[in-house]
Design a protein around this motif. Structure first.
Motif, mmCIF file in Angstrom:
data_model
loop_
_atom_site.group_PDB
_atom_site.id
_atom_site.type_symbol
_atom_site.label_atom_id
_atom_site.label_comp_id
_atom_site.label_asym_id
_atom_site.label_seq_id
_atom_site.Cartn_x
_atom_site.Cartn_y
_atom_site.Cartn_z
ATOM 1 N N LEU A 104 28.695 6.490 -19.804
ATOM 2 C CA LEU A 104 27.724 7.150 -20.672
ATOM 3 C C LEU A 104 28.333 7.472 -22.027
ATOM 4 O O LEU A 104 29.412 8.064 -22.104
ATOM 5 C CB LEU A 104 27.213 8.429 -20.010
ATOM 6 C CG LEU A 104 26.547 8.247 -18.645
ATOM 7 C CD1 LEU A 104 26.063 9.591 -18.120
ATOM 8 C CD2 LEU A 104 25.411 7.247 -18.707
ATOM 9 N N ILE A 105 27.615 7.079 -23.074
ATOM 10 C CA ILE A 105 28.079 7.348 -24.434
ATOM 11 C C ILE A 105 26.971 8.031 -25.223
ATOM 12 O O ILE A 105 25.787 7.816 -24.975
ATOM 13 C CB ILE A 105 28.524 6.057 -25.161
ATOM 14 C CG1 ILE A 105 27.384 5.037 -25.204
ATOM 15 C CG2 ILE A 105 29.757 5.455 -24.509
ATOM 16 C CD1 ILE A 105 27.628 3.880 -26.141
ATOM 17 N N ALA A 106 27.371 8.864 -26.174
ATOM 18 C CA ALA A 106 26.417 9.530 -27.054
ATOM 19 C C ALA A 106 26.168 8.654 -28.273
ATOM 20 O O ALA A 106 27.057 7.933 -28.731
ATOM 21 C CB ALA A 106 26.967 10.886 -27.483
ATOM 22 N N ARG A 107 24.946 8.711 -28.776
ATOM 23 C CA ARG A 107 24.644 8.013 -30.035
ATOM 24 C C ARG A 107 25.383 8.714 -31.166
ATOM 25 O O ARG A 107 25.668 9.911 -31.104
ATOM 26 C CB ARG A 107 23.136 8.042 -30.308
ATOM 27 C CG ARG A 107 22.330 7.281 -29.320
ATOM 28 C CD ARG A 107 20.847 7.294 -29.562
ATOM 29 N NE ARG A 107 20.349 8.091 -30.696
ATOM 30 C CZ ARG A 107 19.065 8.276 -30.949
ATOM 31 N NH1 ARG A 107 18.154 7.744 -30.168
ATOM 32 N NH2 ARG A 107 18.691 8.995 -31.962
ATOM 33 N N ASP A 108 25.651 7.979 -32.215
ATOM 34 C CA ASP A 108 26.364 8.553 -33.368
ATOM 35 C C ASP A 108 25.613 9.717 -33.992
ATOM 36 O O ASP A 108 26.215 10.654 -34.508
ATOM 37 C CB ASP A 108 26.612 7.476 -34.434
ATOM 38 C CG ASP A 108 27.628 6.445 -33.995
ATOM 39 O OD1 ASP A 108 28.429 6.727 -33.064
ATOM 40 O OD2 ASP A 108 27.634 5.346 -34.581
ATOM 41 N N ASP A 109 24.277 9.668 -33.953
ATOM 42 C CA ASP A 109 23.499 10.717 -34.590
ATOM 43 C C ASP A 109 23.185 11.888 -33.653
ATOM 44 O O ASP A 109 22.517 12.837 -34.051
ATOM 45 C CB ASP A 109 22.218 10.157 -35.204
ATOM 46 C CG ASP A 109 21.285 9.530 -34.177
ATOM 47 O OD1 ASP A 109 21.767 9.116 -33.120
ATOM 48 O OD2 ASP A 109 20.074 9.455 -34.460
ATOM 49 N N ASP A 110 23.656 11.845 -32.432
ATOM 50 C CA ASP A 110 23.461 12.973 -31.519
ATOM 51 C C ASP A 110 24.662 13.912 -31.608
ATOM 52 O O ASP A 110 25.475 14.050 -30.706
ATOM 53 C CB ASP A 110 23.284 12.480 -30.071
ATOM 54 C CG ASP A 110 21.894 11.972 -29.808
ATOM 55 O OD1 ASP A 110 20.999 12.226 -30.647
ATOM 56 O OD2 ASP A 110 21.674 11.309 -28.786
ATOM 57 N N ASN A 111 24.753 14.574 -32.749
ATOM 58 C CA ASN A 111 25.803 15.553 -32.954
ATOM 59 C C ASN A 111 25.217 16.768 -33.673
ATOM 60 O O ASN A 111 24.140 16.700 -34.252
ATOM 61 C CB ASN A 111 26.989 14.935 -33.719
ATOM 62 C CG ASN A 111 26.613 14.526 -35.122
ATOM 63 O OD1 ASN A 111 26.303 15.360 -35.961
ATOM 64 N ND2 ASN A 111 26.644 13.214 -35.384
ATOM 65 N N GLN A 112 25.938 17.848 -33.616
ATOM 66 C CA GLN A 112 25.447 19.118 -34.153
ATOM 67 C C GLN A 112 25.077 19.018 -35.639
ATOM 68 O O GLN A 112 24.066 19.583 -36.058
ATOM 69 C CB GLN A 112 26.522 20.199 -33.947
ATOM 70 C CG GLN A 112 26.031 21.607 -34.185
ATOM 71 C CD GLN A 112 25.151 22.119 -33.066
ATOM 72 O OE1 GLN A 112 25.390 21.847 -31.896
ATOM 73 N NE2 GLN A 112 24.118 22.871 -33.401
ATOM 74 N N GLN A 113 25.859 18.288 -36.419
ATOM 75 C CA GLN A 113 25.583 18.212 -37.861
ATOM 76 C C GLN A 113 24.262 17.505 -38.150
ATOM 77 O O GLN A 113 23.505 17.945 -39.001
ATOM 78 C CB GLN A 113 26.721 17.480 -38.567
ATOM 79 C CG GLN A 113 27.982 18.299 -38.675
ATOM 80 C CD GLN A 113 29.074 17.527 -39.373
ATOM 81 O OE1 GLN A 113 29.330 16.385 -39.042
ATOM 82 N NE2 GLN A 113 29.725 18.168 -40.328
ATOM 83 N N VAL A 114 23.998 16.405 -37.469
ATOM 84 C CA VAL A 114 22.780 15.638 -37.726
ATOM 85 C C VAL A 114 21.567 16.370 -37.160
ATOM 86 O O VAL A 114 20.524 16.466 -37.810
ATOM 87 C CB VAL A 114 22.875 14.218 -37.152
ATOM 88 C CG1 VAL A 114 21.546 13.478 -37.290
ATOM 89 C CG2 VAL A 114 23.985 13.434 -37.835
ATOM 90 N N ILE A 115 21.702 16.869 -35.951
ATOM 91 C CA ILE A 115 20.573 17.555 -35.301
ATOM 92 C C ILE A 115 20.264 18.835 -36.031
ATOM 93 O O ILE A 115 19.154 19.174 -36.303
ATOM 94 C CB ILE A 115 20.870 17.802 -33.810
ATOM 95 C CG1 ILE A 115 20.942 16.460 -33.098
ATOM 96 C CG2 ILE A 115 19.839 18.718 -33.182
ATOM 97 C CD1 ILE A 115 21.410 16.520 -31.669
#
Length: 132
Positions: free
Chosen positions: A121-132
Protein backbone atom coordinates in the motif's frame (compact mmCIF):
# COMPACT_ATOMS: atom_id res chain seq x y z
CA UNK A 1 -3.50 16.67 -10.29
CA UNK A 2 -0.48 15.57 -8.26
CA UNK A 3 -0.52 18.96 -6.51
CA UNK A 4 -4.11 18.51 -5.39
CA UNK A 5 -5.63 20.84 -8.01
CA UNK A 6 -8.73 19.87 -9.94
CA UNK A 7 -8.46 18.93 -13.60
CA UNK A 8 -10.20 21.26 -16.09
CA UNK A 9 -13.98 20.87 -16.38
CA UNK A 10 -13.88 19.89 -20.07
CA UNK A 11 -11.46 17.06 -19.29
CA UNK A 12 -13.49 15.78 -16.31
CA UNK A 13 -16.66 15.91 -18.43
CA UNK A 14 -15.00 13.99 -21.26
CA UNK A 15 -13.75 11.27 -18.88
CA UNK A 16 -17.17 10.89 -17.22
CA UNK A 17 -19.05 10.82 -20.53
CA UNK A 18 -16.76 8.08 -21.79
CA UNK A 19 -17.09 6.07 -18.58
CA UNK A 20 -20.89 6.35 -18.47
CA UNK A 21 -21.34 5.51 -22.13
CA UNK A 22 -18.97 2.52 -21.97
CA UNK A 23 -20.72 1.18 -18.86
CA UNK A 24 -24.05 1.57 -20.65
CA UNK A 25 -22.89 -0.82 -23.37
CA UNK A 26 -22.26 -3.68 -20.93
CA UNK A 27 -24.68 -6.55 -20.48
CA UNK A 28 -25.35 -5.56 -16.87
CA UNK A 29 -28.82 -3.98 -17.01
CA UNK A 30 -28.41 -2.26 -13.62
CA UNK A 31 -25.33 -0.46 -14.90
CA UNK A 32 -27.29 0.87 -17.85
CA UNK A 33 -29.81 2.68 -15.68
CA UNK A 34 -28.35 3.17 -12.20
CA UNK A 35 -24.93 4.24 -11.07
CA UNK A 36 -23.18 6.39 -8.50
CA UNK A 37 -20.77 9.15 -9.41
CA UNK A 38 -18.43 9.59 -6.46
CA UNK A 39 -16.52 12.86 -6.54
CA UNK A 40 -18.17 14.10 -9.72
CA UNK A 41 -19.43 16.70 -10.38
CA UNK A 42 -17.15 18.97 -8.36
CA UNK A 43 -18.01 22.26 -10.01
CA UNK A 44 -21.17 23.99 -11.20
CA UNK A 45 -19.99 23.70 -14.81
CA UNK A 46 -19.66 19.91 -14.41
CA UNK A 47 -23.09 19.66 -12.74
CA UNK A 48 -24.72 21.60 -15.54
CA UNK A 49 -22.94 19.47 -18.14
CA UNK A 50 -24.01 16.12 -16.66
CA UNK A 51 -27.58 17.36 -16.23
CA UNK A 52 -27.83 18.53 -19.84
CA UNK A 53 -25.84 15.67 -21.39
CA UNK A 54 -27.79 12.81 -19.88
CA UNK A 55 -31.14 14.51 -19.16
CA UNK A 56 -32.10 11.89 -16.62
CA UNK A 57 -33.37 11.97 -13.09
CA UNK A 58 -30.45 12.87 -10.89
CA UNK A 59 -30.24 12.55 -7.16
CA UNK A 60 -27.55 14.17 -5.07
CA UNK A 61 -26.37 12.86 -1.72
CA UNK A 62 -24.30 15.30 0.31
CA UNK A 63 -22.47 13.65 3.17
CA UNK A 64 -21.29 16.04 5.85
CA UNK A 65 -18.54 15.11 8.25
CA UNK A 66 -16.50 16.97 10.77
CA UNK A 67 -13.38 18.44 9.17
CA UNK A 68 -10.92 16.39 11.24
CA UNK A 69 -12.62 13.16 10.14
CA UNK A 70 -12.41 14.10 6.47
CA UNK A 71 -8.72 14.92 6.89
CA UNK A 72 -8.07 11.66 8.74
CA UNK A 73 -9.76 9.60 6.01
CA UNK A 74 -8.00 11.54 3.22
CA UNK A 75 -4.62 10.98 4.88
CA UNK A 76 -5.46 7.26 5.18
CA UNK A 77 -6.04 6.67 1.46
CA UNK A 78 -3.77 4.05 -0.07
CA UNK A 79 -3.43 2.30 -3.42
CA UNK A 80 -2.08 -1.22 -3.80
CA UNK A 81 0.93 -1.37 -6.10
CA UNK A 82 0.18 -5.02 -6.84
CA UNK A 83 -3.49 -4.92 -7.87
CA UNK A 84 -4.25 -1.19 -8.22
CA UNK A 85 -7.23 -1.26 -5.87
CA UNK A 86 -7.83 1.56 -3.39
CA UNK A 87 -7.96 1.15 0.38
CA UNK A 88 -8.01 3.27 3.52
CA UNK A 89 -5.93 2.59 6.62
CA UNK A 90 -7.62 5.24 8.81
CA UNK A 91 -9.66 3.91 11.71
CA UNK A 92 -12.15 6.53 12.90
CA UNK A 93 -14.31 5.22 15.74
CA UNK A 94 -15.48 8.15 17.87
CA UNK A 95 -18.93 8.93 19.25
CA UNK A 96 -21.44 8.31 16.45
CA UNK A 97 -18.73 7.72 13.85
CA UNK A 98 -17.73 4.14 13.09
CA UNK A 99 -15.48 4.20 10.04
CA UNK A 100 -13.10 1.24 10.23
CA UNK A 101 -10.18 0.87 7.84
CA UNK A 102 -10.75 -0.71 4.43
CA UNK A 103 -7.85 -3.11 4.08
CA UNK A 104 -6.85 -5.50 1.31
CA UNK A 105 -7.91 -9.13 1.35
CA UNK A 106 -5.08 -10.87 -0.54
CA UNK A 107 -7.04 -14.11 -0.97
CA UNK A 108 -10.10 -12.38 -2.45
CA UNK A 109 -7.92 -10.20 -4.68
CA UNK A 110 -5.88 -13.18 -5.89
CA UNK A 111 -9.03 -15.17 -6.73
CA UNK A 112 -10.57 -12.24 -8.61
CA UNK A 113 -7.42 -11.48 -10.60
CA UNK A 114 -6.28 -15.07 -11.08
CA UNK A 115 -2.77 -14.19 -9.93
CA UNK A 116 -1.30 -13.78 -6.44
CA UNK A 117 -1.68 -10.37 -4.83
CA UNK A 118 0.95 -9.29 -2.35
CA UNK A 119 -0.49 -6.00 -1.08
CA UNK A 120 1.94 -3.09 -1.04
CA UNK A 121 0.00 0.00 0.00
CA UNK A 122 1.28 3.41 -1.02
CA UNK A 123 -0.06 6.92 -0.47
CA UNK A 124 -0.63 9.28 -3.37
CA UNK A 125 1.75 12.22 -3.53
CA UNK A 126 -1.08 14.66 -2.88
CA UNK A 127 -2.40 12.80 0.18
CA UNK A 128 -0.37 14.76 2.68
CA UNK A 129 -1.15 17.33 5.33
CA UNK A 130 0.14 20.29 3.29
CA UNK A 131 -1.98 19.58 0.21
CA UNK A 132 -5.10 18.52 2.10
Amino acid sequence: MSTGHLIPDYFANKIMTSAIESSSSTNDMKCKTNFILDGYPRTLVQAEFISQRFKSDLAVVDISLERWIMIEKLLGRRSCQSCGNDFNIANVVVDEYDMPPILPNPTECSLRRGIPCNPVLIARDDDNQQVI
